[in-house]
Scaffold this motif. Structure first.
Motif, short mmCIF file in Angstrom:
data_model
loop_
_atom_site.label_atom_id
_atom_site.label_comp_id
_atom_site.label_asym_id
_atom_site.label_seq_id
_atom_site.Cartn_x
_atom_site.Cartn_y
_atom_site.Cartn_z
N LYS A 85 15.71 5.51 5.39
CA LYS A 85 16.47 4.89 4.30
C LYS A 85 15.51 4.03 3.48
N PRO A 86 15.79 3.86 2.20
CA PRO A 86 14.94 2.97 1.39
C PRO A 86 14.90 1.56 2.00
N LEU A 87 13.77 0.92 1.88
CA LEU A 87 13.57 -0.44 2.38
C LEU A 87 13.00 -1.27 1.24
N THR A 88 13.72 -2.31 0.84
CA THR A 88 13.26 -3.14 -0.27
C THR A 88 12.28 -4.20 0.23
N LEU A 89 11.49 -4.68 -0.68
CA LEU A 89 10.56 -5.76 -0.33
C LEU A 89 11.35 -7.00 0.09
N ALA A 90 12.48 -7.24 -0.54
CA ALA A 90 13.33 -8.39 -0.16
C ALA A 90 13.81 -8.26 1.29
N GLU A 91 14.23 -7.06 1.69
CA GLU A 91 14.65 -6.84 3.08
C GLU A 91 13.48 -7.03 4.03
N HIS A 92 12.34 -6.52 3.63
CA HIS A 92 11.12 -6.67 4.42
C HIS A 92 10.80 -8.16 4.61
N HIS A 93 10.88 -8.93 3.53
CA HIS A 93 10.61 -10.36 3.61
C HIS A 93 11.64 -11.09 4.47
N GLU A 94 12.90 -10.69 4.38
CA GLU A 94 13.93 -11.31 5.22
C GLU A 94 13.60 -11.14 6.70
N ARG A 95 13.22 -9.95 7.06
CA ARG A 95 12.92 -9.67 8.47
C ARG A 95 11.69 -10.43 8.95
N GLN A 114 0.83 -1.20 0.00
CA GLN A 114 0.00 0.00 0.00
C GLN A 114 0.87 1.26 0.00
N MET A 115 1.98 1.22 0.70
CA MET A 115 2.86 2.38 0.81
C MET A 115 3.75 2.55 -0.42
N ASP A 116 4.01 1.48 -1.16
CA ASP A 116 4.89 1.52 -2.33
C ASP A 116 4.11 2.07 -3.52
N THR A 117 3.93 3.38 -3.53
CA THR A 117 3.07 4.01 -4.53
C THR A 117 3.61 3.93 -5.95
N ASN A 118 4.92 3.85 -6.14
CA ASN A 118 5.45 3.74 -7.50
C ASN A 118 5.68 2.29 -7.93
N LEU A 119 5.29 1.34 -7.08
CA LEU A 119 5.29 -0.09 -7.39
C LEU A 119 6.65 -0.64 -7.84
N ASN A 120 7.72 -0.14 -7.21
CA ASN A 120 9.06 -0.62 -7.57
C ASN A 120 9.65 -1.56 -6.52
N ASP A 121 8.83 -2.03 -5.58
CA ASP A 121 9.25 -2.95 -4.50
C ASP A 121 10.31 -2.34 -3.59
N VAL A 122 10.32 -1.02 -3.51
CA VAL A 122 11.20 -0.29 -2.60
C VAL A 122 10.39 0.81 -1.95
N LEU A 123 10.42 0.86 -0.63
CA LEU A 123 9.82 2.01 0.05
C LEU A 123 10.87 3.10 0.08
N GLU A 124 10.65 4.08 -0.75
CA GLU A 124 11.54 5.23 -0.83
C GLU A 124 11.28 6.13 0.38
N PRO A 125 12.20 7.02 0.71
CA PRO A 125 11.99 7.91 1.86
C PRO A 125 10.65 8.65 1.82
N GLY A 126 10.24 9.11 0.65
CA GLY A 126 8.98 9.83 0.54
C GLY A 126 7.74 8.97 0.68
N GLU A 127 7.89 7.66 0.61
CA GLU A 127 6.76 6.74 0.76
C GLU A 127 6.61 6.26 2.20
N GLN A 128 7.57 6.61 3.04
CA GLN A 128 7.54 6.17 4.43
C GLN A 128 7.07 7.29 5.34
N HIS A 129 6.64 6.93 6.53
CA HIS A 129 6.12 7.89 7.49
C HIS A 129 7.19 8.45 8.42
N ILE A 130 8.43 8.07 8.20
CA ILE A 130 9.52 8.52 9.05
C ILE A 130 10.41 9.44 8.23
N PRO A 131 10.58 10.67 8.67
CA PRO A 131 11.43 11.60 7.91
C PRO A 131 12.85 11.03 7.74
#
Length: 113
Positions: free
Chosen positions: A77-87, A57-74
């Motif tokens: 750092k970018p967070l990839t879907l792969a990193e998210h899945h690892e965690r 839902q947050m990945d508005t440009n659908l590139n499997d990366v939460l860019e700084p502007g897509e996150q709620h924390i000023p």
């Protein structure tokens, strides 16, 4: 793990649980929402699918990366879907108390380990 990443993951998890409904009030309903195939247990794939809902839902440009502007924390750092899945894979394994590769209702609804 860096503090900004921990905050980002905590925020994503909060959004996921909020979207799924209050687990403390409807634990059976929450388990059913995560157990996508209805077999009475949650596989890693089901867990990752549900835990990635807010990420998608947050990945508005659908590139499997939460860019700084897509996150709620000023300045996050970018967070990839792969990193998210690892965690969340690591979280799944910690929750899988009997190490059978699935989460039972009790394991899924237990406090995070």
């Amino acid at each position: 793990m860096r503090a900004d990443r921990r905050r980002a993951l905590a925020w994503i998890a909060l959004v996921v649980f909020a979207c799924a409904g209050p687990a403390w009030a409807q634990s059976d309903d929450y388990f059913t929402r995560v157990d996508l195939d209805g077999d009475g247990r949650v596989s890693l794939q089901e867990f990752l699918e549900r835990m990635s809902f807010a990420f998608r839902q947050m990945d508005t440009n659908l590139n499997d990366v939460l860019e700084p502007g897509e996150q709620h924390i000023p300045n996050a750092k970018p967070l990839t879907l792969a990193e998210h899945h690892e965690r969340f894979t690591a979280q799944f394994r910690r929750q899988d108390g009997n190490a059978d590769g699935y989460l039972s209702r009790t394991e899924l609804l237990a406090p995070p380990r």
